[in-house]
Design a protein around this motif. Sequence first.
Motif: not given
Lengths: 418, 89
Positions: B1-2, B14-15, B19, B76
């Motif tokens: 997960m970012l 990130q959800n 992008y 990342h």
Amino acid sequence: MQKYSFLSLIKNAFSGHKGWEVAWKDPTPKKEYDVVIIGGGGHGLATAYYLAKEHKITNIAVIEKGWIGGGNVGRNTTIIRSNYMHDENGLFYEKGMDLWRSMSQDLNFNIMFSPRGIINLAHSDAQMNAYARRGNSMRLNGIDAVLLDREEVKKKVPVLDFSDNVRFPIFGALMQPSAGTARHDAVAWGYARQADSMGVDIIQHCEVTGFDISNGKMQGIKTSRGDIKTKKVGLCVAGSTSILAEMLNMTLPIETHLLQACVSEPIKPILDHVVTFGAGHFYCSQSDKGEMVMGGDLDGYNSYAQRGNLPTLQHVLTEGIAMFPFLSKLNMLRTWGGIMDMSMDGSPIIDKTHIAGLYLNCGWCYGGFKATPASGFTFAHTIAQDRVHELNAGFRLDRFNTGHLIDEKGLGTKTWIS
Amino acid sequence: MLYIKCPHCGLRSQNEFAYGGDASVKRPELNKEISDQEWDEFVYLRKSPRGKHLELWHHVSGCRQWIKVLRDTSTHEIFNTYKSEEKVG
């Protein structure tokens, strides 16, 4: 070269399996080659094989940074199909289907080609119409396509969710009965073994660090194991194309993205075909070992990391469970990631470049594995004859500039953004 | 997960983001004759570097602002985030 057969298996069994020769050698790079292929994946090895077999060029090196079969040829979901609408893609991949059918015999290596058929589900009347159109285009190009109604799908894949209260009910499907799967490692190994036997040097653990170009002509490459002179270089490094392009001062219509796949624990045979979800991006087949092999969307941001993130996996598997509710009861065995060249129209590039003696094979997006034989066949022609084959004539590098896109999905640029 | 630090809302998963691609790409100027080559560069050609990459993200399930993120494409790792109009030094 030792021939693999039932008899040779028995013979070697009696001698304790000590008589097997190495499948390919581990040579030291020579000072000069007629052709250097960068990238020892499926496409690079196939290109070397067809250069030797069809064009009698055998003074070839295949340069691989890691080990052969360690990149995308060993990371895909092994699906083989040619269910494309546009002529450029359909005819190209159908040539590939012909090569797939005879590959085990050609390579004397069991690639376990299994033409079990691919079923693309449709979830609306509009989608059925679109599939009818695509199926007709396929049949005009000599590719088998069958439009299935809901009952026919139910007969073939009873484990799909046919209940009344699903969000995306199944209206029918488009099926290509001749599509299927193959054992991907065997494809890399089979090509490597045959290419090696014809004199191709497969040089592993050798990284390309630069190019020697003068007067717009290819003169050689620099590698971590010394300089190699050559007049012709073929790039088969999908996933890493932009890194080499930077060394060549080229900017390409490509972004590198991350795609994940996964397999479940093995279960008894339950799924006889490859099945794809029509209301999202999910595909599934069952391996010979019994694992459910699944994949779907890209992680969605530029990445060279060969590992993914859980949100995308969760999203993809949610679609999977919507299709096959029984998947929710299975344990996940493995997940992994690979990096892909995402071209701006979703179609590949196989072409010459502005540098004489530099040939480009890239932009395979999600679909590089099935293209392996056709890509090798046409790229070998392009390199040996210094002109494109009629089957890859549409996969031009300058088509983005001239507007001759092959936009299979009609999505415009950045086909991966959802 | 970012985890992305939105300059307006703080650290979010990130959800919540969509992008938007390479932030260094510039649209050709308006009201000017634009060559096919310039369109090609703007619409299709991308550096796609391995390493530091300045990119656009849309905080679509949050403040709905577009932001810039400096991120490493091989690890990342996220180094910094910026408001869309902010100069990246």
